[in-house]
Design an enzyme around this catalytic site. Sequence first.
Site, PDB file in Angstrom:
ATOM      1  N   ASP A   1      37.746  43.027  46.191  1.00 46.38           N
ATOM      2  CA  ASP A   1      36.830  43.236  45.068  1.00 46.38           C
ATOM      3  C   ASP A   1      37.321  44.469  44.307  1.00 46.38           C
ATOM      4  O   ASP A   1      38.122  45.252  44.824  1.00 46.38           O
ATOM      5  CB  ASP A   1      35.429  43.454  45.630  1.00 46.38           C
ATOM      6  CG  ASP A   1      34.402  43.733  44.546  1.00 46.38           C
ATOM      7  OD1 ASP A   1      34.485  43.098  43.487  1.00 46.38           O
ATOM      8  OD2 ASP A   1      33.535  44.589  44.762  1.00 46.38           O
TER       9      ASP A   1
ATOM     10  N   THR B   1      35.028  46.599  41.755  1.00 47.62           N
ATOM     11  CA  THR B   1      33.995  47.612  41.585  1.00 47.62           C
ATOM     12  C   THR B   1      33.425  48.037  42.930  1.00 47.62           C
ATOM     13  O   THR B   1      32.926  47.219  43.683  1.00 47.62           O
ATOM     14  CB  THR B   1      32.865  47.069  40.689  1.00 47.62           C
ATOM     15  OG1 THR B   1      33.452  46.530  39.511  1.00 47.62           O
ATOM     16  CG2 THR B   1      31.907  48.175  40.311  1.00 47.62           C
TER      17      THR B   1
ATOM     18  N   PHE C   1      29.924  44.732  18.479  1.00 47.35           N
ATOM     19  CA  PHE C   1      31.134  44.505  19.281  1.00 47.35           C
ATOM     20  C   PHE C   1      31.199  43.046  19.713  1.00 47.35           C
ATOM     21  O   PHE C   1      30.184  42.431  20.013  1.00 47.35           O
ATOM     22  CB  PHE C   1      31.073  45.415  20.514  1.00 47.35           C
ATOM     23  CG  PHE C   1      31.913  44.953  21.664  1.00 47.35           C
ATOM     24  CD1 PHE C   1      33.232  45.353  21.764  1.00 47.35           C
ATOM     25  CD2 PHE C   1      31.398  44.118  22.644  1.00 47.35           C
ATOM     26  CE1 PHE C   1      34.011  44.933  22.819  1.00 47.35           C
ATOM     27  CE2 PHE C   1      32.169  43.687  23.695  1.00 47.35           C
ATOM     28  CZ  PHE C   1      33.488  44.105  23.786  1.00 47.35           C
TER      29      PHE C   1
ATOM     30  N   ARG D   1      41.387  54.777  30.472  1.00 45.50           N
ATOM     31  CA  ARG D   1      40.907  53.747  29.533  1.00 45.50           C
ATOM     32  C   ARG D   1      40.705  54.407  28.186  1.00 45.50           C
ATOM     33  O   ARG D   1      39.907  55.337  28.061  1.00 45.50           O
ATOM     34  CB  ARG D   1      39.603  53.162  30.049  1.00 45.50           C
ATOM     35  CG  ARG D   1      39.749  52.443  31.366  1.00 45.50           C
ATOM     36  CD  ARG D   1      38.476  52.508  32.184  1.00 45.50           C
ATOM     37  NE  ARG D   1      37.370  51.816  31.579  1.00 45.50           N
ATOM     38  CZ  ARG D   1      36.900  50.645  31.977  1.00 45.50           C
ATOM     39  NH1 ARG D   1      37.451  50.052  33.013  1.00 45.50           N
ATOM     40  NH2 ARG D   1      35.884  50.064  31.396  1.00 45.50           N
TER      41      ARG D   1
ATOM     42  N   GLY E   1      34.192  40.298  39.316  1.00 37.83           N
ATOM     43  CA  GLY E   1      33.282  39.744  38.306  1.00 37.83           C
ATOM     44  C   GLY E   1      33.430  40.443  36.972  1.00 37.83           C
ATOM     45  O   GLY E   1      32.826  40.041  35.978  1.00 37.83           O
TER      46      GLY E   1
ATOM     47  N   ARG F   1      36.089  37.764  36.052  1.00 36.36           N
ATOM     48  CA  ARG F   1      34.881  36.999  35.746  1.00 36.36           C
ATOM     49  C   ARG F   1      34.674  35.847  36.728  1.00 36.36           C
ATOM     50  O   ARG F   1      34.314  34.738  36.349  1.00 36.36           O
ATOM     51  CB  ARG F   1      34.953  36.448  34.315  1.00 36.36           C
ATOM     52  CG  ARG F   1      34.785  37.493  33.227  1.00 36.36           C
ATOM     53  CD  ARG F   1      33.360  38.004  33.204  1.00 36.36           C
ATOM     54  NE  ARG F   1      33.108  38.948  32.129  1.00 36.36           N
ATOM     55  CZ  ARG F   1      32.161  39.868  32.158  1.00 36.36           C
ATOM     56  NH1 ARG F   1      31.402  39.990  33.238  1.00 36.36           N
ATOM     57  NH2 ARG F   1      31.958  40.682  31.162  1.00 36.36           N
TER      58      ARG F   1
ATOM     59  N   ASP G   1      32.358  45.236  48.890  1.00 35.24           N
ATOM     60  CA  ASP G   1      31.230  46.111  49.245  1.00 35.24           C
ATOM     61  C   ASP G   1      29.879  45.572  48.796  1.00 35.24           C
ATOM     62  O   ASP G   1      28.859  46.193  49.054  1.00 35.24           O
ATOM     63  CB  ASP G   1      31.434  47.502  48.630  1.00 35.24           C
ATOM     64  CG  ASP G   1      31.249  47.501  47.124  1.00 35.24           C
ATOM     65  OD1 ASP G   1      31.652  46.510  46.485  1.00 35.24           O
ATOM     66  OD2 ASP G   1      30.705  48.471  46.584  1.00 35.24           O
TER      67      ASP G   1
ATOM     68  N   ASP H   1      30.452  39.677  47.484  1.00 37.55           N
ATOM     69  CA  ASP H   1      31.694  39.541  48.256  1.00 37.55           C
ATOM     70  C   ASP H   1      31.485  38.858  49.602  1.00 37.55           C
ATOM     71  O   ASP H   1      32.452  38.594  50.323  1.00 37.55           O
ATOM     72  CB  ASP H   1      32.318  40.928  48.499  1.00 37.55           C
ATOM     73  CG  ASP H   1      32.549  41.688  47.213  1.00 37.55           C
ATOM     74  OD1 ASP H   1      33.084  41.086  46.277  1.00 37.55           O
ATOM     75  OD2 ASP H   1      32.180  42.870  47.148  1.00 37.55           O
TER      76      ASP H   1
END
Length: 1175
Positions: free
Chosen positions: A397, A399, A542, A599, A680, A794, A820, A824
Amino acid sequence: MPLFGLKFGKKKLKEEERHLQANNREFNLEFEYANNSIKTSKYNFFTFLPLNLFEQFQRIANAYFLFLLILQLIPEVSSLSWFTTVVPLVLVLTVSGVKDAIDDFNRYKSDNHVNNRPVQVLINGRLKDDKWMNIQVGDIIKLENNNFVTADLLLLSSSEPHSLTYIETAELDGETNLKVKQALTVTAELGEDLQKLTDFNGEVKCEAPNNKLDKFTGTLTLHGEKFALDNEKMLLRGCTIRNTEWCFGLVIYAGPDTKLMQNCGKTTFKRTSIDRLMNVLVLVIFAFLALMCFILAIGNGIWEYDKGYYFQVYLPWAAGVDSAPYSGFLMFWSYVIILNTVVPISLYVSVEIIRLGNSFYIDWDRKMYYPLNDTPAQARTTTLNEELGQIKYIFSDKTGTLTQNIMAFNKCSINGKSYGDVYDMAGQRTEITEHTEKVDFSYNQLADPKFVFYDHSLVEAVKLDDAATHRFFRLLSLCHTVMPEEKEEGNLVYQAQSPDEGALVTAARNFGFVFRARTPETITVVEMGETKVYELLAILDFNNVRKRMSVIVRSPEGDLTLYCKGADTIIYELLDSSCGPLKEETMEHLNEFAGEGLRTLVVAYKNLQEDYFEEWHKRHHEASTALDGREEKLSELYEEIEKDLMLLGATAIEDKLQDGVPQTIETLTKAHIKIWVLTGDKQETAVNIGYSCNMLHDDMKDVFIIEGNSSEDVLDELRTARKKMNPDSFLDSDEINIKFINPSTKSRILPEEQANGVYGLVINGHSLAYALEGNLELELVRTASMCKVVICCRVTPLQKAQVVELVKKYKKAVTLAIGDGANDVSMIKTAHIGVGISGQEGMQAVLSSDFSFAQFRYLQRLLLVHGRWSYIRMCKFLRYFFYKNFAFTLVHFWYGFFSGFSAQTVYDQWFITLYNLVYTSLPVLGMSLFDQDVDDRWSMQFPHLYEPGQQNLYFNKIEFVKCVLHGIYSSLILFFIPYGAMYDTVRSDGKAIADYQSFALMAQTCLLIVVSVQIGLDTAYWTAVNQFFIWGSLSVYFAIIFTMYSDGMYLIFAASFPFVGAARNTLNQPSVWLAIFLSITLCVLPVIGGRFLKAQLMPTVSDKVLRKIREAKKRPPPPLPKTRLRRTSTRRSGYAFSHQHGFGALIMSGRNMRPKLPFTTTGTFSPNSEKNRHK
């Protein structure tokens, strides 16, 4: 009526459509929908014993020992007592059963904790406190701020304007940014009026339970009118309510039918590849055992027919035996019992002890302990340790696993000057450490105390009223969709749809531009202590195509300005020609920021003319109300006004990785482990992290993006990628093409294909859905497995599990999944090994995992140290165990030819009983618990040492055959050398020594010393424990035989100890010791010679690395300088914000605004006041 909680009767029909009525339990119960109770445990009180025994007897050896036990109960064939098998069998079954029961009880406790959570349910016009597990489909429940969502609900009403509800979906998709849900207008009117809610009798018809997190279709029928329902009106189990005082929801799916549980996957019984191999080997051994018994039975029949029939006066046949063939038949089963030690049950007891011991090492490892939240590593399953040393694919995963889920404003470029780095007195850039002096924001009463920045020159620029710097931070405080919350005076909390936007607004806040309040028409900012209210005229929203957002505001002075932020590749196309030199300087800074994996966003502005804006605004209003082509018209207008922008600078945000993630990934990659990231998150975020983690880098030949919207598109993209990586894979002569064209081929395992360079692959969730279909999955796995890194974005929780299952299906590889969150769980359960990180997203992943710890970086130690050691120890143990038992047992086989095939044992009965239990058990356990070819430091420094485990080189069918041949050779030496030494031999005093008891003693002494020397050769790491076990076992052997073969024992137990005086009469003869020495030499010499020649002539990867380590130990290298892990890059790090499309329009409409008190200017500050000026 259910019996003991088990339902019998007709099978429930598959649900095609769900039909329910609010507040009508009787109606809903007719459909037998599941209630809200969940169950992830495998057993209950009644099913534990039969199910667990069924699982354990899937081990062929356990079934074999049960069969042996039955044989030993038949007096005609039994030559050993029944309890010699039943006691160890019961012990093995009990130990394994207790362990499984404890594991399952922990799952049961977790289920119980969730099922007993409190919730308010509406019953008979009143809110009643109840437990989660009692909630039924059709109930109306009330949730409050920070509550977990109980089940999948249709949102009816909430405390927020227009019945908006803010939710966090971290448990579902790993994202912590807030999402907005909105109730239907017709149900929003219900509010919190309990009477209206009780009278609500709407009927819902919707799709059957499924695992699609992003889709829901249904209709609500109320007062004869139908209303369409979609996913935007649903609150899913696993979400958390945020910034919403209360909301009411109607339960649509409960318990196992909820989308979260549909994505969870089943709890499966995991077994290691060595377990599966041992099942095959045990079958081979049985066949070998049957062959030996058949040969000996035939020999017995021939001998009895030819000799024994005439010898009955001296050696009568047993009662009931009346012919030679029947005697041979009985001898077959007698030899089955005698020779059963080729697969002793102590093997399985020892395996469980070794696994348990190696599990404790993981639990006790201080280097995997995380002190910040007091979390040690934990081996939650004790049966999978050695598989940690064989991992080929890691599915991670993003995040919370690779990242901390914390965004930090790290650097920026303003008007051509870069800020964020720290320089020493000599003007040299220095690395930021925990001792570096932080900027003091104490002068700012509204500053966020958690915000950290190190470059003091930026604060100075702000205080010196630098116009560009002020405009830069003004833009950050105005151009966003963040919602402020100020429950206490001066205590501001920002709720951002994207954590990136939250980080930028917080940075502006700390540098003196505090975003304080928002209405649909205004934005209030405290600028350097002065409160200013800007008129918000438009938000240019956006989306994924525009990759930017803008706001148009009128300042208190009346100036009209457009502020814009977005991806640099987009913004640079929109800049005014006068920005040329500044563009180049800013581009250099952007390259540097991207090189550090930050970023980036570019920010720009444009002053607008009043008359032009008025005319544009009219056209904007017409476009926004157009019925046809609204999106296209708005997009054209946005393009028109967002031109000739003036560049201000760039921001650089760090999506904070967990400590040591890039180094860990680099090390694991060197160990030839392939890492796939399944997240995701959106594509840009995932790709950024790929570069930050050093998974993706610019040295790669290509990074393929798979984003097709149909099966054909996805197939084309995958084939194009494969053609570039390996053009030969399309030839008819290709091995895989031949394999799958030929339908007679049963094996689906794909061989490894080599790419002509280093490649990466990025695939979106919607494309992955097509790629996982039957006809495309082979293409996906062929293309992806040639890539060094694969990133799937995603993806739903179920897709994560499907990807893992796909690799398991087509690749002969051991997989590991690490995550986590609850999203998952399904992949953790599907993979061979599941690792849970005890992070910020709850404990769902940990509870479903096999191993757990607090930080991703501990994974390299788990695999490269504990996993590798466990694998090596288990393989050494099995090789040695099979060898010593074949050497021990086959002596009986050779002896059969010299004893009339009478099933007489070579050794003393007591030696047979104690051989595996006492004499050889501790030395092999000592080696299997303490052995290590190199220590942990070298294991981490030379990841190539991990490769033999991936290729399963240390224990496989070939290695087993070698063990058998070695055992056969040793058994020949151990029988014929003592036999030859005893044949027609006399003692030094002239008396005969060639009797059965002296031969038996000599043979067993030779055997024990030979296997002790062999384990000494196999031991790479000597400890005091190993020495004690080996010398102690030999000492115990001699102590026992001199005791048991003494006159005293014979006088007390004449029948049990017949070998009276054999030890002292045999072992005092020099010829006996010479024969023992000869046996040892002949058994050990080929082993030493073979190992030496193999290491010199055909060295393995391990041999080469071990040679390097030996050289390094002699000549220790200087310590490596501590360098910061950086990557050079020419690509742009993706734009760093993402809110839901249409959120800008929602803000402008004011539907998400709550009436607030008039804004006051209390709590202001001025950094330019005398007391705050730097002296």
